[in-house]
Motif scaffolding. Structure first.
Motif, PDB file in Angstrom:
ATOM      1  N   ALA A  71       0.836  -1.205   0.000  1.00 33.42           N
ATOM      2  CA  ALA A  71       0.000   0.000   0.000  1.00 33.42           C
ATOM      3  C   ALA A  71       0.870   1.254   0.000  1.00 33.42           C
ATOM      4  N   TYR A  72       1.922   1.246   0.813  1.00 35.71           N
ATOM      5  CA  TYR A  72       2.850   2.381   0.851  1.00 35.71           C
ATOM      6  C   TYR A  72       3.535   2.538  -0.509  1.00 35.71           C
ATOM      7  N   TYR A 119       2.355   1.788  -3.451  1.00 32.21           N
ATOM      8  CA  TYR A 119       1.412   2.375  -4.406  1.00 32.21           C
ATOM      9  C   TYR A 119       1.285   3.881  -4.198  1.00 32.21           C
TER      10      TYR A 119
END
Length: 287
Positions: free
Chosen positions: A202-203, A205
């Motif tokens: 997630a980070y 992205y």
């Protein structure tokens, strides 16, 4: 199950009652996908559609898993069902292999066939002026971007998933040896490693979108990057959910060294996800 009971059950395959769970699951997947498409096109109803689809899917996971677990615990399954489930899981993983093979096939086609061909049009067509047939590439009309490096978060995530495969194997051997505490800790560690993997992704992205210009608008590189890593991330998420179910069952004392196919099925799936990530790391991030 005693030998006498087994002899009575021999030749009689257990057939469960009719269920609406498959209908709810289909509706949930449809609403989730529809909502995602709406969201990409800035349609306000997209978020609500995704939330409703997610609710349907969670309902099915809790209800359907619960029914299957209850059937297993009540002794309704024999060697017939066990063999059927194993064959079914093998075919399911094979279908997943073909699913990801499509993505890697697209990547191969783009890099080895399409790019060299487009490079030959540089002099003949104005839109291709200055186009360089080298990878990474946004294509002749894609937005400028900085490609994702392999030796930062992707390398850490590779280590995380490889380690999770080890902890899951330790848990499997603990189950066979009857070491319940070691089994629980091994499963918990595997789930934690999977969760950390997803956090890093997630980070990654967010970093790609805000600092590297690497978005879905970054041409063919952005499209292949997000669709391949995104679907893999979805599989990690589903695997972690299944492992959480197995952990809950282990805490309740389920499974024995002779009856633990549910554990094996999830372990097969998780190891498959590990192998796919190694291929993703090499061909999407590294080469």
């Amino acid at each position: 199950m005693t030998d006498a009971t087994h002899e009575q059950a021999k030749g009689h395959y257990f057939v469960p009652a009719a269920s609406n769970y498959s209908t709810f699951l289909s509706a949930g997947i449809f609403l989730l996908a529809l909502g995602f498409i709406f969201k990409l096109n800035s349609v306000p109803a997209g978020v609500w559609s995704m939330l409703l689809g997610t609710a349907f899917i969670l309902y099915v996971i809790v209800g359907w898993f619960g029914e299957v677990i209850a059937e297993n615990r009540s002794g309704k399954y024999t060697k017939w069902e066990d063999r059927s489930y194993r064959i079914g899981m093998v075919w399911f993983i094979f279908s997943e292999v073909m699913f990801f093979a499509c993505f890697f096939g697209v990547l191969f086609y783009i890099r080895r066939i399409s790019l060299p061909e487009l490079g030959g049009y540089e002099e003949a067509y104005t839109p291709y002026a200055g186009f360089k047939a080298a990878w990474p590439n946004a294509g002749p009309l894609g937005e400028a971007f900085t490609p994702m490096g392999a030796w930062g978060i992707p390398a850490i995530n590779t280590l995380l998933l490889l380690t999770s495969g080890v902890t899951l194997t330790i848990a499997h051997h603990a189950l066979i040896a009857g070491q319940r505490t070691k089994l629980v800790w091994g499963l918990a560690a595997t789930i934690l490693l999977g969760a950390v993997f997803m956090g890093f992704q997630a980070y990654e992205y967010i970093h790609a979108y805000h600092e590297l210009g690497l978005t879905l608008g970054a041409g063919v590189y952005g499209a292949t990057f997000f669709i391949t890593t995104g679907f893999h991330g979805l599989h990690v998420t589903l695997g972690a959910i299944m492992l959480a179910v197995i952990l809950g069952r282990s805490l309740k004392g389920h499974f024995s060294k002779d009856d633990h196919f549910a554990f094996e099925a999830v372990a097969w799936y998780w190891h498959f996800v590990d192998v796919v990530w190694l291929i993703v790391f090499v061909f999407v991030y590294w080469l």
